[in-house]
Design a protein around this motif. Structure first.
Motif, short mmCIF file in Angstrom:
data_model
loop_
_atom_site.label_atom_id
_atom_site.label_comp_id
_atom_site.label_asym_id
_atom_site.label_seq_id
_atom_site.Cartn_x
_atom_site.Cartn_y
_atom_site.Cartn_z
N LYS A 938 -5.46 20.09 -7.18
CA LYS A 938 -6.36 19.18 -6.48
C LYS A 938 -5.62 18.45 -5.38
CE LYS A 938 -9.21 17.26 -9.16
NZ LYS A 938 -9.84 16.38 -10.16
N GLY A 939 -4.39 18.01 -5.67
CA GLY A 939 -3.59 17.33 -4.67
C GLY A 939 -4.11 15.96 -4.34
N LEU A 940 -3.47 15.32 -3.36
CA LEU A 940 -3.86 13.99 -2.92
C LEU A 940 -4.39 14.11 -1.50
CD1 LEU A 940 -0.79 11.98 -4.24
CD2 LEU A 940 -3.01 12.26 -5.31
N VAL A 941 -5.65 13.77 -1.32
CA VAL A 941 -6.29 13.93 -0.01
C VAL A 941 -6.85 12.60 0.42
CG1 VAL A 941 -6.84 16.34 -0.40
CG2 VAL A 941 -8.47 14.60 -1.12
N GLY A 942 -7.28 12.54 1.67
CA GLY A 942 -7.91 11.33 2.17
C GLY A 942 -7.00 10.61 3.14
N PRO A 943 -7.58 9.66 3.88
CA PRO A 943 -6.78 8.92 4.89
C PRO A 943 -5.77 8.01 4.23
CG PRO A 943 -8.96 7.97 4.65
CD PRO A 943 -8.96 9.22 3.85
N VAL A 944 -4.51 8.17 4.59
CA VAL A 944 -3.43 7.40 4.02
C VAL A 944 -2.56 6.88 5.15
CG1 VAL A 944 -1.43 7.45 2.48
CG2 VAL A 944 -3.45 8.80 1.94
N CYS A 945 -2.11 5.62 5.00
CA CYS A 945 -1.21 5.03 5.99
C CYS A 945 0.12 5.79 5.96
CB CYS A 945 -0.99 3.55 5.66
SG CYS A 945 0.12 2.74 6.83
N SER A 946 0.63 6.12 7.14
CA SER A 946 1.82 6.96 7.21
C SER A 946 3.08 6.22 6.81
CB SER A 946 1.97 7.52 8.64
OG SER A 946 2.06 6.43 9.56
N SER A 947 3.13 4.89 7.02
CA SER A 947 4.34 4.14 6.70
C SER A 947 4.49 3.97 5.21
CB SER A 947 4.30 2.77 7.39
OG SER A 947 3.19 2.03 6.91
N ILE A 948 5.75 3.86 4.77
CA ILE A 948 6.06 3.70 3.34
C ILE A 948 6.78 2.38 3.16
CG2 ILE A 948 7.30 4.64 1.37
CD1 ILE A 948 7.01 7.39 2.59
N ASP A 949 6.27 1.54 2.29
CA ASP A 949 6.89 0.25 1.98
C ASP A 949 8.05 0.49 1.03
OD1 ASP A 949 7.59 -2.32 1.29
OD2 ASP A 949 5.52 -3.03 1.19
N THR A 950 9.26 0.18 1.49
CA THR A 950 10.46 0.45 0.68
C THR A 950 11.05 -0.81 0.07
OG1 THR A 950 11.85 0.27 2.66
CG2 THR A 950 11.04 2.48 2.05
N ARG A 951 10.41 -1.97 0.27
CA ARG A 951 10.93 -3.21 -0.32
C ARG A 951 10.08 -3.66 -1.52
NH1 ARG A 951 14.55 -6.61 1.58
NH2 ARG A 951 13.37 -8.46 0.96
N ALA A 952 9.29 -2.77 -2.05
CA ALA A 952 8.46 -3.14 -3.20
C ALA A 952 9.27 -3.08 -4.48
CB ALA A 952 7.26 -2.20 -3.30
N PHE A 953 8.92 -3.92 -5.41
CA PHE A 953 9.54 -3.93 -6.74
C PHE A 953 8.49 -4.29 -7.77
CE2 PHE A 953 10.20 -8.01 -4.69
CZ PHE A 953 9.71 -8.92 -5.63
N THR A 954 8.76 -3.92 -8.98
CA THR A 954 7.82 -4.19 -10.07
C THR A 954 8.41 -5.20 -11.04
OG1 THR A 954 8.69 -2.37 -11.41
CG2 THR A 954 6.86 -1.85 -9.93
N ILE A 955 7.56 -6.03 -11.62
CA ILE A 955 7.94 -6.98 -12.67
C ILE A 955 6.98 -6.78 -13.83
CG2 ILE A 955 8.33 -9.40 -13.26
CD1 ILE A 955 8.67 -10.03 -10.32
N ASP A 956 7.52 -6.34 -14.93
CA ASP A 956 6.70 -6.01 -16.10
C ASP A 956 7.47 -6.39 -17.36
OD1 ASP A 956 4.20 -4.36 -15.15
OD2 ASP A 956 5.91 -3.62 -13.96
#
Length: 1902
Positions: A938-956
């Motif tokens: 099936k893959g991933l389709v649809g309009p997606v922003c080309s830039s990638i946020d590389t400063r994200a982090f998770t807190i769990d």
């Protein structure tokens, strides 16, 4: 004749096809039948020859001897008498494996033996030992090798060809007319049996199936008659009665009766002997039983005149011939046989059943009876070709299927009433094999005293090994079997089962292995000796047709490397063998083996061939044993092994339990199930004009046919119009208990409506949305009303219940908010399909508890019955009921029991119960390859922003796996870019795909258990989760943030689809450490350094600090400045990281809010929002007025008040909270200090206030918006937001997936795919799922607490949350205890056993007697916080913010005068456990909370330092060596709102499942009150599972005493606790040595129980000095407390009863303590060493004198030292005894002088003579030793008794006996009435009365 044909055709390839049986009904039937069966028999014979050769031929040992064997019982006597053999040989196996020899004996008839190269032909001559006979021609060579030693030889066995030859010959001789009968081509001639007048007979038959079958046999018809009936249904009895009736009908009839087994044929002889003895006309009928000369049996020895050989039959001209199928082949008779009755026709091949039919003619009536679910050709046929082509189907089964398919009811009769087995034993095969249609008709079947449940499993070992067993022996299993037989048979045989030694074969040990059978037989002989013939040891294939009182099953057998039995057809795993073995027993089945190996074999057999004979029977057997607590472990199992084994076994046995699926849930009041019953019932021809309905008769629900009964206890005025009803509006129903409710209006401005009475609730349940009307009447001033109708069903679908004590259809919910439920009565769907009204009539009389399959509770279907539980076992179980309906015109609702779980303290069963209740089922985290490949493509389709946020982090959390949110912060030149990233599931999970349907059916992931029930499979979650360094599709909520020195401004929030790569995975503690500049785990160093290395961007520490600053800004915007400072952690252990928790929470709330705004603006007609309405105004105002004096101290409560009172109460600070504050201050930990100060749970007043405000809040719910709804109705009151939704957790909530789809559709301008109705329906489902998940998680946490308490009770600080003068509710300062249900935190004021001094201020007082067993001090413990000699008693200020108990103590010193004590009273000061903070000081504390600077921190140090409380410590000034050890104390204590109390928490199973409960409260350090025994004295000092003690008779006196002791103690405990005559003993010592603490063998048992008595040591010196105040005796109840010393970590409470006072050497005494309850004394592994060596505190509850006297007499019945009348013992046992009937001659009373005695008339004041009945009673009393005189009030019982006493007294005088007569009554009043009625003139002759009126006895002495 056909032996050569058989051998020749063994190599013929003959393809007959799989459906050749269909050809039976067309074409040339005779030739087709003969040809095909000939070939099938050839194939089968070839297969048997091959198996015999492979399995048996080989090397053996043989011993040659030339003498005949000693015992001829098991030998072929024909061969022995013919002198055919000169030598004999005994063959044994080389390796000890006897299974091959056993099969050879069964299948072979001769052998070729090679000895030293010489071959010898030998025949089998023995039936037990494999002994062969050598003919005379082998004399010379054998004579040379005759020896006593065994020598090796090669043996080739020869198949028993004669068995197949008989069948070939029978096929050839079968008449064509019989062939037509066996192959019916059309319908039967008669549609139903004709009515016949059948007279009475000694062989009585039931009026349903048996009598109908008899009538069918007596009718004239050509079609064969089928009698299909399971075991014990009387098939043999019907055939015997039929033979009698046929001879009686026409003596010209000749009847041939054939059976498959010899002992089955013997049963007919017993019946015929009984008939010939009873009826003279039948006595002359000649009956013969054909047998071979080598056959021996008990019946043959008793009735030998019936038996004859085949050759002698024609000479005796019999009318009835009884034979086996094989012997009937040789029968030669001149006259035609008119009737052939074949019993066990389903247990043999069709070709064998045809053998007797060769004697049939065209007019011969054929009757077949049998059970095709038992061992038959389905097991006996071994050839694959023969099985596939129909030889494995018996003649009975084939005809039964044909007639049933053609609905030829007149040819088939089903017998379903079982007359053999115990109901508990019957239910398992009924459910597994007979579709729950069997009905037990065994009157008063007694259970074994050691096995209340008739199915028992005893583990011989629990090793989880998987090795092959080549020999088939197990020493452990054999030893366990012998021990079990000794335990259940030889040591405790019930008298109700009859005499054990009546005959052989009473008990049978069965095992599938011949080697194991021989081993067991040897061990049994060694144990009980050779002469005892009670127990037979048999192999499982030898038991067909047998019947035993008790059966013991061995499970050891030979297996291969895969663990699969070598003989898959005769293994005990085979369902036919299992059914046959199980149903041989009447009352008891004990299985022995390794359960893990059994379950593994069963599973593997099922995996190899799912259509195989395995129905997972053993899994169900073990499951029922575990549930009924009859599953026992070996004695030598260690604690860790027990725990591991229990987990493994429970996982295997209880895995895969059915749960209710979303599609199967019934919504609303649905009558479709009931209509399905009625529709099916109408299809029965006899019932087309009848009506089937549910009705109640004597409070019992049942199906009724054409009966005028009251339906479900309906109300008379239910259909009347509501008179005086006004103000109709919708409300949410909040049930207080089942007949009292509060209707909370959905409009918060409306007042709460109070509803009283079940009739006014009208079919609504707790949490339903209902339409309510209030009464406009003066008699209802408190806004009372009633429910008009149910608008929306929101109640939970399943509830937990316990069974009614006397009604099998009524169930009490454990949650008192629900009413009693009726269970759907038993009426099997399969029974309805049989269309037999008589069977249905019997089914409707069932009195057992029916359990239905959950998946079958669907609309329009009749539910399937899964299990039927005997009502006698129902009290030990908890039932899960599925709510079906509650029609408003009925008083009680209708449900269906779907599960039954045993009661007890097992955490596993409790968790399983919660999982069933909440429909939780853990699944394997695996995914099918098809679904995975589908996702890949099936893959991933649809309009997606080309830039990638590389400063994200998770807190769990640290153990988090599903990472569905991340946060990032980018620095811009003049601002920051804040972004919250949520994993995008819209592209991976499309609407209505497989994963979407799964997620929708679950609604929400459920946590709390050992596993997590996820809505999305593991692989999908792994791909979607925001794991470090993984690029993922997300939906981002971003905004620009401008931060200045004085403000934080958030602008321009945006939503978009993007990609993100998480760079760091943080936990809450790690993030807090980084933010505070502390050390963090080293494994994160590289990730943090990479994050910090980005130029022009803040490092991770600075980023977290900025995010926290932004989060506080968001929180202030929502809650205001003061409320923003408070943050309450759910887990007190994480106070250190509350800032990171707040950070993440506020970011998610902010994202959810903006998403809600967006979807509401874009989809106003169908947006999914989360709403929480404001609390009800009336309840809100009540809470505000109650807690306004402390509101200013709470940051979270003060927001509800606009104007606070000017003079608030002081803030109470517990010492525990004060110490925590001081510790945080000392450590310089401002974070923890702030969190404690703003945490309401740490302060008693705020704790109770926040609890009250939390209780009045409305529940949050999902709603679907509409265009015409006002925006104000979407408010989320708890979060203070105008709109809100759930968007940030799509991996665990389906609502978030829906919201993401709505959001994405809005972003890309596409349709969302949902309509308003669809969203509204989904909201209803999601609300239920959210409520269900929350309830499950809360209850699981409470269960974990209770499980911890099973190891040791715990002590906590609690605050009085409410006190309404009747009930007190507690709230705990420990947050972990919030999960405890409110009902478990309440107790009645009366349970304090106190007196109320002042009701307004809730003052209570206790007078306590304290006794010290410590010889050094009157006070045994050196308590902290107690001071003596405090001077004058100063009244305490009871209006203070918190109270301190006040006590006065009176000590007793020895005075100058002897035997006199001097009283000395002292006031005792008790140190407070809390301190106070004034409102003025609180302002300074609040300043620190709002501005935590150094100056304010220094001020905090001063404030907290001034609050320090120094506890006093002073020991008692009195010495116990001189003074009295007794102290009298008066204690006064307040328990008003906000008061602080210490409580003990423990576990309880009172409601059936494990739960936390209040145990004790501590009033002072030296006085505690046990709430357990004060609230439930009968359960603590007796037994929670009381049984009816009143029986007609008792087995022995021990049974009598054990039953009545519990009943007496239950009643005495209620009275004694209420009287409150107690004493407290300190420093007591218990001796547990003779108690022998052991863990029971039951599965799940983890606590030690005393198997013997426990002793309380009584120091003689102290007891002597305490005599004026203290005396202990038999019957007194004892509450033992361990861990009452300060700083003790071990706490436990036990309850005993004193049964004896024993004197030891040196004058010491000890009290014998006995526990009568099943859970009163359970000692955990943790506290076991503690209780055995430490001292304890003991509370003595004195038994009242009246009960004490009765209790002593009761115990004396079994005390060998007591002198008890033998007559009393006989009367107590209640059995017939000659000693009760006649008085000995020396004591006979002469009645003649009484008849005309004038004094008799003057004895009674009425001066009337006794009437006839009274005079008869008088005379009988003088001639019998025991007499019962019974009569209603006013019939002259007292008058008769007085005359009897007078007559006996006169008799004593006349005979010169100086004895008196006692006239006794239970009460003083009864004796006074007799005394007042005595005529005054008769006083000289009448009684002498004791001077003490309390003694209810009159002594007659003339």
């Amino acid at each position: 004749m056909l032996k050569e044909l058989t051998v020749e055709n063994t190599n013929i390839s003959f393809n007959m096809g799989t459906n050749w049986m269909s050809g039976y009904f067309t074409g040339p039937t005779l030739e087709k039948l003969q040809e095909r069966f000939h070939h099938l028999l050839c194939w089968e014979e070839k297969e048997h020859m091959s198996i015999l050769s492979e399995r048996c031929n080989g090397r053996y040992l043989i011993r040659i001897f030339n003498q005949k064997p000693g015992s001829q019982r098991y030998y072929n006597t024909t061969f022995l008498e013919s002198a055919k053999y000169s030598f004999y040989g005994e063959i044994t196996s080389v390796d000890g494996n006897d299974d091959a020899l056993a099969y050879a004996k069964q299948a072979g008839e001769a052998a070729t033996i090679t000895i030293n190269g010489t071959k010898f032909k030998a025949d089998f001559v023995a039936s037990r030992m494999l002994t062969v006979g050598f003919p005379h021609k082998a004399h010379a060579p054998l004579k040379l090798i005759t020896t006593r030693n065994r020598i090796e030889c090669d043996v080739v066995f020869e198949l028993k060809h004669s068995y197949f030859n008989r069948q070939h010959e029978a096929l050839e001789a079968l008449p064509n007319d019989v062939i037509q009968k066996l192959l019916p081509s059309g319908r039967a001639g008669s549609s139903s049996p004709q009515r016949m007048n059948i007279g009475k007979c000694i062989l009585e038959l039931d009026s349903s199936g048996q009598m109908q079958a008899l009538a069918g046999i007596l009718q004239q018809r050509s079609t064969p008659l089928i009698i299909a009936g399971p075991f014990g249904t009387g098939k043999t009895r019907v055939l015997a009665r039929a033979a009698y009736e046929l001879i009686k009908q026409d003596q010209r009839n000749i009847i041939l009766i054939c059976t498959h087994h010899q002992h089955s044929a013997d049963t007919f002889i017993e019946y015929f002997q009984l008939l010939q003895e009873e009826y003279r006309q039948f006595h002359n009928i000649n009956i013969v039983r054909i047998e071979t000369s080598q056959y021996h049996s008990r019946i043959k020895m008793k009735y030998g005149h019936y038996y004859c050989s085949v050759k002698a039959v024609s000479l005796r001209a019999p009318k009835i011939i009884v034979s086996t199928l094989g012997l009937s082949h040789h029968l030669r008779i001149k006259n035609n046989i008119t009737h052939i009755l074949i019993d066990e026709a389903a247990q043999t091949r069709e070709t064998e059943a045809i053998i007797p039919l060769r004697h049939a003619r065209a007019q011969t009536k054929i009757v077949l009876a049998g059970d095709h679910c038992q061992v038959g050709p389905n097991v006996l046929v071994l050839g694959e070709e023969a099985r596939r082509n129909g030889l494995s189907t018996s003649l009975l089964e084939r005809l039964h299927n044909h007639f049933s398919a053609d609905e030829q009811k007149s040819c088939v009769f089903s017998l379903l009433q079982n007359y053999r087995s115990h109901s508990g034993l019957l239910m398992l095969p009924s459910a597994l094999f007979y579709k729950s249609t069997l009905q037990c008709n065994v009157a008063d079947a007694k259970a074994h005293p050691l096995a209340p449940f008739p199915l028992v499993f005893v583990c011989s070992s629990i090793e989880d090994t998987d090795t092959a067993n080549a020999i088939g022996t197990d020493e452990k299993e054999a030893d366990t079997l012998v021990k079990s037989v000794t335990k259940y048979v030889y040591n405790s045989w019930p008298e109700e089962w009859g005499e054990r030694y009546d005959s052989t074969g009473t008990v049978c040990i069965m095992t599938p292995s011949a080697t194991q059978r021989n081993l067991i037989a040897r061990k049994l002989r060694a144990e009980v000796g050779e002469r005892d013939k009670v127990v037979d040891v048999m192999k499982t294939y030898e038991i067909q047709g047998c019947e035993f009182t008790a059966v013991f099953l061995g499970t050891c057998e030979t297996t291969d490397e895969r663990g699969i039995p070598n003989n898959t057809t005769k293994t005990i795993i085979n369902r036919y063998v299992f059914n046959t073995a199980l149903t041989r027993a009447k009352y008891l089945v004990v299985a022995v083996g390794n359960p893990l190996q059994i379950l593994r074999k069963e599973k593997r057999m099922h995996e190899i061939d799912p259509s195989n004979h395995s129905f997972m029977c053993w899994k169900e057997f073990i499951k029922r044993c575990v549930e009924c607590k009859s599953f026992y472990l070996p004695n030598d199992v260690q604690a860790d092994e027990r725990t591991h084994f229990s987990e493994v076994l429970h996982q295997q046995v209880f895995s895969g339990n059915e749960t209710l699926c979303l599609d199967n849930i019934l919504h609303g009041d649905n009558d479709s199930i009931l209509n399905a019953y009625k529709k099916k019932f109408q299809m029965i021809p006899e019932c087309r004009r009848s009506k089937l309905k549910l009705s109640t008769v004597k409070s019992r629900l049942a199906w009724r046919i054409n009966e005028s009964t009251v339906p479900l206890q309906g109300n008379k005025d239910d259909d009347d119009e509501d008179k005086g009803a006004t103000n109709v509006y919708n409300c949410r129903l909040n049930m207080m208990y089942f007949s009292k409710a509060e209707a909370i209006p959905l409009d918060p401005t409306k007042n709460v409506v109070h509803i009283r009475g079940k009739g006014n609730i009208r079919g609504a349940f707790h949490n339903d949305i209902v339409e309510v009307s209030t009464f406009n009447d003066l008699q209802y001033p408190d806004n009372k009303g009633r429910v008009l109708r149910v608008v929306k069903r929101c109640h939970k679908q399943t509830i937990l219940c316990r069974a009614h004590l006397y009604n099998p259809t009524l169930f009490y919910p454990l949650d008192k908010k629900y009413p009693l439920f009726f269970n759907l009565p038993k009426l099997s769907r399969d029974l309805l399909e049989k269309k037999d009204k008589n069977m249905i009539d019997l089914e409707l009389q069932s009195k057992d508890v029916v359990v239905f399959k959950p998946s079958s509770l669907t609309e329009g279907n009749i539910p399937e019955i899964e299990n039927v539980i005997p009502f006698s076992l129902a009290q030990d179980m908890v039932f899960v009921i599925r709510i079906l309906q509650w029609n408003p015109k009925y008083r009680l609702p209708l449900g269906a029991v779907i599960h039954a779980v045993p009661k007890g303290c097992s955490a596993f069963h409790a968790e399983r119960l919660l999982m069933i209740e909440h429909n939780v089922q853990y699944e394997d985290e695996t995914e099918s390859s098809e679904t995975e490949s589908q996702f890949e493509s099936k893959g991933l389709v649809g309009p997606v922003c080309s830039s990638i946020d590389t400063r994200a982090f998770t807190i769990d959390p640290e153990d988090a796996i599903n990472l569905d949110d991340a946060i990032s912060l980018w620095k811009k030149p003049d601002s920051y870019c804040l972004a919250v990233h949520i994993v995008n599931t819209t592209k991976a999970i499309t609407l209505n795909d497989e994963i979407d349907r799964r997620a929708a059916s679950k609604g929400q992931s459920i946590y709390g258990g050992k596993k997590v029930m996820n809505i999305i499979p593991l692989k999908k979650r792994a791909k979607l989760s925001l794991n470090p360094n993984q690029i993922c599709e997300v939906i981002t909520v971003s905004a620009n943030v401008i931060i200045t020195e004085c403000a934080v401004e958030i602008k321009d929030p945006q939503l978009k689809e993007s990609k993100v790569r998480s760079c760091v995975k943080l936990s809450y503690p790690t993030a807090q450490a980084i933010m505070g500049g502390r050390e963090y785990p080293s494994d994160l160093s590289q990730s943090v350094e990479e994050y910090d290395s980005i130029n022009d961007q803040p490092n991770l520490k600075k980023t977290l600090q900025i995010l926290f600053q932004i989060a506080m800004k968001l929180r202030r915007d929502r809650l205001g400045d003061s409320a923003a400072q408070s943050y309450e952690m759910d887990d007190g252990k994480e106070r250190q990281c509350w800032q990171t928790h707040l950070l993440v929470e506020e970011m998610m709330i902010w994202a959810n809010r903006h998403v809600a705004e967006k979807i509401l603006s874009g989809l106003p007609h169908c947006a999914l929002l989360r709403r929480q309405a404001p609390p009800n105004a009336e309840k809100f105002e009540a809470a505000r007025s109650a807690h306004c004096n402390v509101a200013q101290y709470s940051q979270s409560i003060s927001k509800y008040f606009q104007h606070l009172p000017p003079q608030p109460r002081s803030l109470v600070i517990p010492l525990s909270t004060l110490h925590a504050l001081q510790h945080a201050l000392k450590e310089g930990n401002e974070i923890v200090l702030l969190n404690i100060l703003t945490d309401d749970s740490c302060f008693p007043q705020l704790n109770a206030s926040s609890t009250r405000f939390r209780q009045i809040q409305q529940k949050a719910e999902y709603i679907a918006t509409s265009s015409d709804t006002e925006r104000e109705s979407y408010l989320h009151n708890g979060l203070c937001l105008p709109v809100y939704t759930h968007f940030t957790s799509p991996l665990r909530r389906y609502a978030d997936i829906i919201v993401q789809r709505m959001l994405r559709s809005f972003l890309i301008s596409q349709s969302c795919g949902y309509s308003h109705k669809e969203v509204e329906f989904l909201c209803h489902i999601l609300n239920g799922a959210a409520q269900n998940a929350k309830s499950f998680e809360k209850k699981m946490k409470a269960l974990k607490l209770a499980d911890e308490y099973t190891q040791s009770s715990q002590q906590y600080e609690a605050v009085v949350a409410s006190n309404n003068k009747v009930e007190i509710e507690m709230s705990f300062l420990n947050k972990e205890l919030k999960v405890i249900p409110v009902k478990n935190k309440r107790f009645k004021v009366r349970n304090l056993q106190c007196r109320t001094i002042e009701s307004e201020s809730q003052l209570y007082s206790w007078n306590v007697t304290l006794i010290s067993f410590d010889e050094n001090s009157s006070f045994p413990y050196d308590y902290e916080g107690i001071s003596f000699n405090v001077g004058e008693a100063v009244p305490h200020d009871w209006t203070a913010a918190y109270s301190v108990p006040f006590s006065t103590m009176t000590f007793f010193k020895q005075s100058e005068k002897p035997d006199m004590l001097q009283e000395m009273t002292h006031n005792v000061k008790i140190s407070p456990t809390a301190t106070e903070l004034s409102p003025a000081k609180w302002k300074q504390v609040k300043e620190f909370i709002q501005h935590p600077c150094k100056e304010n921190l220094a001020q905090m140090q001063v404030i907290l330092g001034a609050l320090e409380v120094k506890s006093s410590k002073q020991a008692s000034p009195f010495s116990n060596q001189e003074d009295s050890p007794v102290v009298k104390s008066t204690i006064t204590c307040r328990m008003d709102l906000y008061d602080l109390i210490k409580v003990w928490m423990t576990w309880s199973t009172r409601e059936g499942t494990l739960s936390p409960a209040l145990q004790m409260i501590e009033i002072t350090p030296f006085y505690r009150i046990c709430l357990q025994h004060n609230a439930h004295p009968a359960e603590c000092f007796s037994d929670s599972h009381l049984t009816n003690a009143s029986k007609e008779s008792y087995v022995d006196l021990h049974e009598y005493v054990s039953l009545w002791e519990k009943v007496l103690l239950a009643e005495a405990a209620q009275r004694s606790v209420r009287d409150n005559q107690t004493a407290i003993i300190y420093g007591a010592k218990l001796d547990w040595t003779e108690g022998k603490l052991t863990i029971p063998k039951e599965i799940g048992a983890s606590h030690y129980e005393p198997k013997g008595p426990v002793y309380l040591i009584l120091p003689s010196a102290i007891i002597d000095r305490a005599k004026p105040f203290f005396k202990i005796g038999v019957g007194d109840m004892v509450c033992v407390r361990y861990g009452t010393r300060r700083n003790s970590n071990i706490h436990a409470v036990f309850h005993f009863v004193i049964t004896d006072i024993e004197k030891e050497d040196e004058g010491r005494e000890r009290a014998r303590l006995q526990s009568c309850g099943s859970e009163n004394v359970l000692v955990s592994e943790k506290i076991k060493p503690y209780v055995e060596k430490e001292e304890c505190e003991v509370q003595i509850i004195y038994m009242s004198k009246s009960y004490r006297r009765v209790y002593k007499v009761l115990l004396s019945l079994i005390n060998p030292k007591a002198q008890v009348s033998e007559l009393l013992k006989v009367v107590a046992k209640g059995k017939e005894d000659s000693r009760l009937k006649k008085v000995p001659k020396t004591q006979v009373v002469n009645c003649e002088h009484i008849d005309h005695n004038p004094k008799i008339r003057r004895l009674w004041s009425s001066q009337k003579l006794l009437n006839h009945n009274q005079w008869n009673a008088l005379k009988r009393s003088l001639t019998q030793r025991f007499l019962l005189i019974q009569g209603p009030p006013g019939t002259g019982k007292s008058e008769t008794g007085a005359h009897i006493a007078y007559a006996l007294a006169m008799s004593n005088r006349d005979r010169g006996f100086n004895e008196c007569v006692i006239y006794s009554a239970p009460t003083n009043k009864a004796v006074d009435v007799v005394l007042s009625k005595l005529h005054p003139s008769s006083i000289a002759y009448a009684p002498k009365v004791l001077g003490i009126k309390k003694l209810t006895v009159l002594f007659f002495h003339v």
